[in-house]
Design a protein around this motif. Sequence first.
Motif, short mmCIF file in Angstrom:
data_model
loop_
_atom_site.label_atom_id
_atom_site.label_comp_id
_atom_site.label_asym_id
_atom_site.label_seq_id
_atom_site.Cartn_x
_atom_site.Cartn_y
_atom_site.Cartn_z
N ILE A 60 0.84 -1.20 0.00
CA ILE A 60 0.00 0.00 0.00
C ILE A 60 0.87 1.25 0.00
O ILE A 60 0.63 2.21 -0.74
N THR A 61 1.92 1.22 0.83
CA THR A 61 2.85 2.35 0.86
C THR A 61 3.52 2.53 -0.50
O THR A 61 3.62 3.65 -1.01
N ALA A 62 3.97 1.43 -1.08
CA ALA A 62 4.67 1.51 -2.37
C ALA A 62 3.77 2.05 -3.47
O ALA A 62 4.23 2.80 -4.35
N ALA A 63 2.47 1.72 -3.43
CA ALA A 63 1.56 2.16 -4.48
C ALA A 63 1.14 3.62 -4.32
O ALA A 63 1.11 4.38 -5.30
N LEU A 64 0.81 4.01 -3.09
CA LEU A 64 0.22 5.32 -2.87
C LEU A 64 1.23 6.43 -2.56
O LEU A 64 0.96 7.60 -2.82
N ARG A 65 2.39 6.07 -2.01
CA ARG A 65 3.32 7.11 -1.60
C ARG A 65 3.79 7.99 -2.76
O ARG A 65 3.81 9.22 -2.62
N PRO A 66 4.17 7.45 -3.92
CA PRO A 66 4.58 8.33 -5.01
C PRO A 66 3.46 9.25 -5.47
O PRO A 66 3.71 10.42 -5.82
N VAL A 67 2.22 8.77 -5.47
CA VAL A 67 1.08 9.62 -5.84
C VAL A 67 0.96 10.79 -4.87
O VAL A 67 0.70 11.93 -5.26
N GLY A 68 1.17 10.51 -3.58
CA GLY A 68 1.10 11.55 -2.57
C GLY A 68 2.26 12.52 -2.63
O GLY A 68 2.09 13.72 -2.36
N GLN A 69 3.45 12.05 -2.98
CA GLN A 69 4.59 12.95 -3.13
C GLN A 69 4.37 13.94 -4.27
O GLN A 69 4.95 15.03 -4.27
N MET A 70 3.52 13.57 -5.22
CA MET A 70 3.19 14.44 -6.34
C MET A 70 1.73 14.87 -6.30
O MET A 70 1.10 15.06 -7.33
N ALA A 71 1.18 15.03 -5.09
CA ALA A 71 -0.25 15.31 -4.95
C ALA A 71 -0.66 16.60 -5.66
O ALA A 71 -1.72 16.68 -6.28
N PHE A 72 0.18 17.64 -5.57
CA PHE A 72 -0.13 18.92 -6.22
C PHE A 72 -0.19 18.75 -7.74
O PHE A 72 -1.16 19.18 -8.39
N THR A 73 0.80 18.09 -8.30
CA THR A 73 0.81 17.82 -9.74
C THR A 73 -0.36 16.94 -10.13
O THR A 73 -1.05 17.21 -11.14
N ASN A 74 -0.62 15.89 -9.36
CA ASN A 74 -1.70 14.97 -9.72
C ASN A 74 -3.07 15.63 -9.61
O ASN A 74 -3.95 15.37 -10.43
N TYR A 75 -3.26 16.49 -8.61
CA TYR A 75 -4.54 17.20 -8.48
C TYR A 75 -4.78 18.08 -9.70
O TYR A 75 -5.88 18.08 -10.28
N LEU A 76 -3.78 18.84 -10.11
CA LEU A 76 -3.96 19.76 -11.23
C LEU A 76 -4.02 19.03 -12.57
O LEU A 76 -4.74 19.45 -13.48
N THR A 77 -3.29 17.92 -12.71
CA THR A 77 -3.38 17.18 -13.97
C THR A 77 -4.71 16.44 -14.08
O THR A 77 -5.18 16.19 -15.20
N GLN A 78 -5.34 16.11 -12.97
CA GLN A 78 -6.70 15.58 -13.04
C GLN A 78 -7.63 16.58 -13.72
O GLN A 78 -8.47 16.22 -14.55
N THR A 79 -7.47 17.85 -13.36
CA THR A 79 -8.27 18.90 -13.99
C THR A 79 -7.98 18.98 -15.47
O THR A 79 -8.90 19.07 -16.30
N LEU A 80 -6.70 18.96 -15.86
CA LEU A 80 -6.33 19.06 -17.27
C LEU A 80 -6.92 17.90 -18.07
O LEU A 80 -7.47 18.10 -19.17
N ILE A 81 -6.84 16.70 -17.52
CA ILE A 81 -7.38 15.53 -18.23
C ILE A 81 -8.90 15.64 -18.35
O ILE A 81 -9.47 15.45 -19.44
N MET A 82 -9.57 15.92 -17.25
CA MET A 82 -11.03 15.91 -17.25
C MET A 82 -11.62 17.05 -18.07
O MET A 82 -12.59 16.87 -18.81
N THR A 83 -11.07 18.25 -17.94
CA THR A 83 -11.60 19.36 -18.74
C THR A 83 -11.32 19.14 -20.22
O THR A 83 -12.12 19.57 -21.08
N SER A 84 -10.21 18.48 -20.56
CA SER A 84 -9.93 18.16 -21.96
C SER A 84 -10.96 17.19 -22.51
O SER A 84 -11.35 17.27 -23.68
N ILE A 85 -11.41 16.28 -21.68
CA ILE A 85 -12.43 15.33 -22.11
C ILE A 85 -13.80 15.98 -22.24
O ILE A 85 -14.53 15.73 -23.20
N PHE A 86 -14.12 16.87 -21.30
CA PHE A 86 -15.52 17.32 -21.21
C PHE A 86 -15.83 18.65 -21.89
O PHE A 86 -16.91 18.79 -22.45
#
Length: 408
Positions: free
Chosen positions: A319-345
């Motif tokens: 669990i640590t191995a899977a989620l920790r890198p996502v959390g280390q890049m939480a700011f990037t991942n939060y904003l790229t979620q927006t870029l992906i979703m707004t590009s789709i919609f």
Amino acid sequence: MTIDPPVLSPVEPTSRIASLDVMRGLAVLGILAVNVVSFALPFMVYDDASLSPFAVTGANAVARWTMDVFFHQKFITLFSMLFGASIFLVGGERGDPARGRLLRRRLFWLAIIALIHGLAFWYGDVLLLYAWSALFVMLMRSMRARTLIGVGLGVTLALGAMQALATWMMVAGPPVVTEAMGQGEPQYTAAMVAEAIAAYRSGWAGAMGQNLQSWLFLQGASLTMFVFSTVALMMLGMGLFKAGVFSGRAPTWVYATLIGVGGAMLALLGVLEWAEAMAPAGTHPTRGLAEAVASFPIFVTLAYVSLIVLATTRGLGWITAALRPVGQMAFTNYLTQTLIMTSIFYMPWGPRLFGQVDYVQMWGLVLGVWALQLVWSPLWLSRFSMGPLEWVWRCLTYGRRVPIQKPG
């Protein structure tokens, strides 16, 4: 003799607290399961599924029920608590002027980034609310852990009780009270939803016009209402961090108790929300009880926190191995979620599927983005010490170019 002030630098990756990064990873993935609705549909559908342009029955009802029970308000609550912990991690005690200045610069640039995010991409941005709320919380960072937890949890429960009472009165209160409360609520119709969908799909100008209207509405609510709950949650998170709860230093019975209470609340909410989801449109078989229980997401969030802490500090390394890198890049991942979703919609370079994707299909998109971020985060961090947008934010905060490439 004049002593030069210390030169502050970002924390080294090896010094980061694993449980915090794992919780950030879980939070940033979890909020997408809720935010996807406001990417894909007009804002008025977010709270009232009956306004959806498609029937919320069968598989769609189950998909919406899953969002409401396991995700809605739980992960934004966790995100807010973790931001409170980060205020202390960056700013330290109030008696440290150098770190205090660093914290203020960090919040200033967060507000600038939030304005770009909210106005140019997606009205649902939460970063501006965090920057605004943190101005108050930063004044409290030298409080004792017990005080922070007591005030933060007390205010959170009080606000939840007020919301629970109000939602129950709207459904099951005396007719005169229900009617009076209903007069103050905005009245949305299916025609308004159809009009918003057409505007979003008409092109960039129409989409941004709708986005601006929703952003202004949400910011008004943030300044008048959400700031109180957010400040309380940040205080609670800062207190839990100081008390060692986030890092696994609390006794195991504390985590077990939080899991038990949160699990019971989650089970009760699941049963009540299922009754609501399976009921005919316009009926409320739980008489407002489902909404009342949903007003206390803090209990479920603390159970999630406890499960993550135990998994991180007592074993379950995968669990640590899977989620920790996502959390280390939480700011990037939060904003790229927006870029992906707004590009789709609704962005002009995408397929403009706004209003065309039902709840089951939304889950397909969410799972796809989860898979992408679970894969790309460790790949990026294998070569770099932080995410790309974390690097930009830190360069702006420190006023200089900070290293991003890993040695060797």
